[in-house]
Scaffold this active site. Structure first.
Site, PDB file in Angstrom:
ATOM      1  N   HIS A  23      49.354   4.730  -6.828  1.00  0.00           N
ATOM      2  CA  HIS A  23      47.333   4.826  -7.137  1.00  0.00           C
ATOM      3  C   HIS A  23      47.726   4.830  -8.635  1.00  0.00           C
ATOM      4  CE1 HIS A  23      43.540   7.512  -6.889  1.00  0.00           C
ATOM      5  NE2 HIS A  23      44.481   7.814  -7.212  1.00  0.00           N
ATOM      6  N   GLU A  24      48.291   5.428  -9.287  1.00  0.00           N
ATOM      7  CA  GLU A  24      48.087   5.087 -10.710  1.00  0.00           C
ATOM      8  C   GLU A  24      48.045   3.805 -11.059  1.00  0.00           C
ATOM      9  OE1 GLU A  24      46.527   7.653 -11.871  1.00  0.00           O
ATOM     10  OE2 GLU A  24      46.853   9.116 -10.525  1.00  0.00           O
TER      11      GLU A  24
ATOM     12  N   HIS B 181      44.614   2.300 -10.985  1.00  0.00           N
ATOM     13  CA  HIS B 181      44.198   2.562 -12.204  1.00  0.00           C
ATOM     14  C   HIS B 181      44.649   1.235 -13.668  1.00  0.00           C
ATOM     15  CE1 HIS B 181      41.950   5.412 -10.494  1.00  0.00           C
ATOM     16  NE2 HIS B 181      42.599   5.643 -10.767  1.00  0.00           N
TER      17      HIS B 181
ATOM     18  N   GLU C 232      38.284   4.002  -9.817  1.00  0.00           N
ATOM     19  CA  GLU C 232      38.794   4.610  -8.578  1.00  0.00           C
ATOM     20  C   GLU C 232      38.812   3.082  -7.425  1.00  0.00           C
ATOM     21  OE1 GLU C 232      40.516   7.570  -8.837  1.00  0.00           O
ATOM     22  OE2 GLU C 232      40.867   8.444  -7.018  1.00  0.00           O
TER      23      GLU C 232
HETATM   24 ZN    ZN Z   1      42.672   7.974  -9.237  1.00  0.00          ZN
END
Ligand code: ZN
Length: 503
Positions: A267-268, A271, A297
Site C-alpha cells: 500500500h505505502e 503511494h 489512494e
Molecule cells: Zn493510503
C-alpha cells in the site's frame, strides 16, 4: 516585466516555499521514526516556525499580484498547458489560504491539537461525553471555514475541496448510494455462504526479519526505488514524499500475522511510486504535486489490492513465500492462501476491514459528517445514530463507542471531508485496472512473470506525471475513457468473490 518573466519569478518563489516545506516533512518523518521522546517539544517549535514561514510567504500580496497579471496573459490560452494548469491551481490554493482569516487558522490549530488529546483520552476511557464538547467546537470552526472559503451548493463542498478538488457532496451521494445498493447484497451473500477461508494460515509465526526482507523485495519488484526512498518502522504506517529523489515509507510488523506488514508495505509503496513518479522539474508547483487524496489512494490500493490480492500475483509469488518462510507455509495450497487473504467479514474497525466491507465504513462516516456539518445531527446523538446505522449496513452492532464513533482520529483533527477519498481511491483503482488490462498487451502474462515495468510505466504516464494538471475526474476520464463511477469496482468485487464464496 513580461508574462514569461513573471511566471518564472513566481515559479522560483514557489519552489523556494516548497523546499522550506520539505524541511518540515523531513522533521515530521523523523518525529515518527527516530526522534528521542524528549525532543517532542522542541520539534513542535521547529515545525510550527516552518509552517508559519511557508504560510506567510505563500499568502504574500506579491503572489496574488503575480497571479492576477498572469491571468490576463496569453499563458492561459491553452487551458490544459502546464503553465495554465499551474496558474489555475495556484489561484485555487491562494484563494483558499487567503480567504480563511488568520484568527480562524490559529483557532483551528489550537482547538484541533487539544481535541486530539481529548479524543485519545475519551477513546481510552470509552466515554464519548468527554469528546463531545470538543467535536462541537471543531464542527463550529469547520462551518466557519466553509463559509469563509465559499461554496455554491453544499457547505460540505468547501471542505471536500481541500482533499478532492472538484468533487461535490451531491456527486458523492449519488455514487455512494449506488455503491451501497450493490455492496450490501454481495456482503450478505458472502455471509450466507458455507465456504469459509482458513484464516489460521495467516496467523502463524512469521519471523519479523523474514517479513521485512520479503516485503522489501515485493516493494522493489513493483518498482519502488530504494535509492530514492526508505522503509522504516512506525506505530502508524505512512508515506511522505520529501522531494525529488527522496520518498519515505513506513510499516509495522506483527510476528503472528502476515497481512499487516506485507499488504501495508504494498500500500505505502503504491503511494511511494506516485511520489517517485511526479515530475522533478515541476517540484513545488501544482503540476509536480499529487492530484488529490483520492488519486493518491487509488495508487496505493491499486498495488495493495488490484495487484497484490489477485490470484495471478500469488501464482507468481506464493512459491517464493513458501521458500522464504519455510516451513511455515509448507502444508498450504496456493488457493487456500489466496482465499485467506481475500476473506470478507463485517467488523467494527475500519482500518481492519476487508476490501468489500471497507466501503460501508466510509459510507457511514460520509452520511454522518454531512449531517453533523449541516446541523441535522446533534453531536450528542452521534453514538446512538452511529450504532443504528452501523447495524443497518453491517448486520452487527458495535458494543461500545471505542468500537464505534470513537475509533478514528480524523474528526478530532478537523478532517471533515477526508473519509470519502478512501473509497474514491478504491473506485478509481478498479477503473484504472480495467483500462490497464485493455491497453497493456499480455498484462496478465507479465504479472505471472513478475514483470511490473509496463504496468508501472502505464500508471506513470497516465497518472503520475500529470500532477494537478487535470482535476481528479478529468484525469480518470482521460486515463480510462469514462468519468469516475462505482460499476467497475462492483464488477471487480463480484468477479473475485463469486468463485470463492460460490454465490
Ligand atoms: Zn493510503
Amino acid at each position: 516585466m513580461n508574462a514569461t518573466e513573471t511566471y518564472q519569478n513566481l515559479t522560483r518563489k514557489l519552489r523556494e516555499i516548497s523546499v522550506l516545506g520539505s524541511c518540515a516533512a523531513v522533521l515530521g518523518w523523523d518525529e515518527q521514526t527516530y526522534m528521542p521522546p524528549k525532543g517532542g517539544t522542541f520539534r513542535g517549535e521547529q515545525v510550527s516556525l516552518l509552517a508559519q514561514m511557508c504560510h506567510e510567504q505563500f499568502t504574500a500580496p506579491e503572489i496574488g499580484e503575480a497571479l492576477s497579471t498572469l491571468e490576463g496573459s496569453d499563458l492561459l490560452s491553452d487551458p490544459d498547458s502546464i503553465p495554465a494548469a499551474n496558474i489555475r491551481e495556484l489561484r485555487r490554493s491562494y484563494n483558499r489560504a487567503t480567504k480563511i482569516p488568520s484568527r480562524l487558522v490559529a483557532e483551528l490549530a489550537r482547538v484541533t491539537t487539544l481535541a486530539q488529546g481529548e479524543w485519545r483520552n475519551a477513546r481510552e476511557k470509552n466515554d464519548f461525553s468527554l469528546f463531545q464538547p470538543w467535536l462541537e467546537q471543531v464542527l463550529n470552526l469547520k462551518r466557519e471555514e466553509a463559509e469563509s472559503v465559499g461554496y455554491t451548493e453544499h457547505r460540505y463542498d468547501a471542505l471536500l475541496d481541500e482533499y478532492e478538488p472538484g468533487m461535490t457532496a451531491a456527486r458523492l451521494k449519488q455514487m455512494f448510494a449506488e455503491l451501497a445498493q450493490n455492496l450490501v447484497p454481495i456482503i450478505q451473500a458472502i455471509q450466507n455462504s458455507k465456504c469459509k477461508p482458513q484464516g489460521e494460515i495467516l496467523h502463524r509465526p512469521y519471523p519479523i526479519e523474514l517479513q521485512k526482507t520479503f516485503a522489501e523485495q515485493a516493494a522493489r519488484q513493483i518498482g519502488f526505488d530504494f535509492e530514492a526512498g526508505r522503509l522504516d518502522v512506525t506505530a502508524h504506517p505512512f508515506c511522505t514524499g520529501i522531494g525529488p529523489g527522496d520518498c519515505r515509507i513506513t510499516t509495522r510488523y506483527n510476528a503472528n500475522f502476515f497481512n499487516e506488514s506485507f499488504f501495508g508495505v504494498l500500500h505505502e509503496a503504491g503511494h511511494g511510486l506516485y511520489e517517485q513518479g511526479l515530475l522533478a522539474e515541476q517540484f513545488g508547483l501544482p503540476c509536480g504535486s499529487a492530484c488529490s487524496l483520492g488519486i493518491h489512494e487509488s495508487q496505493s490500493r491499486f498495488w495493495e489490492n488490484q495487484v497484490g490480492r489477485s490470484h495471478r500475483y500469488w501464482q507468481m509469488l506464493f512459491p517464493k513465500a513458501q521458500a522464504h518462510f519455510s516451513p511455515v507455509l509448507a502444508d498450504v495450497r496456493l488457493d487456500d492462501f489466496y482465499f485467506a487473504i481475500n476473506e470478507v467479514k463485517p467488523s467494527f474497525i475500519r482500518v481492519e476491514a476487508d476490501e468489500a466491507t471497507y466501503n460501508l465504513h466510509i459510507i457511514l462516516r460520509f452520511e454522518l459528517e454531512l449531517a453533523l456539518l449541516s446541523g441535522d445531527l446533534a453531536v450528542k446523538d452521534l453514538p446512538q445514530v452511529w450504532r443504528d446505522r452501523f447495524t443497518q449496513l453491517f448486520g452487527i452492532t458495535p458494543p461500545d463507542d471505542k468500537l464505534g464513533c470513537l475509533q478514528d482520529i480524523h474528526w478530532s483533527m478537523g478532517g471533515i471531508g477526508y473519509f470519502p477519498t478512501y473509497t474514491l481511491g478504491n473506485l478509481y483503482s478498479a477503473q484504472l485496472m480495467n483500462a490497464a488490462q485493455q491497453q497493456i498487451v499480455n498484462l496478465n502474462e507479465l504479472i505471472l512473470q513478475g514483470d511490473f515495468v509496463p504496468l508501472r510505466e502505464w500508471l506513470r504516464e497516465n497518472i503520475h506525471i500529470h500532477g494537478k494538471r487535470y482535476t481528479a475526474d478529468g484525469l480518470i476520464e482521460k486515463a480510462v475513457g469514462e468519468p469516475p463511477q462505482s460499476r467497475a469496482f462492483i464488477d471487480y468485487l463480484r468477479s473475485k468473490y463469486q468463485p470463492l464464496y460460490q454465490f
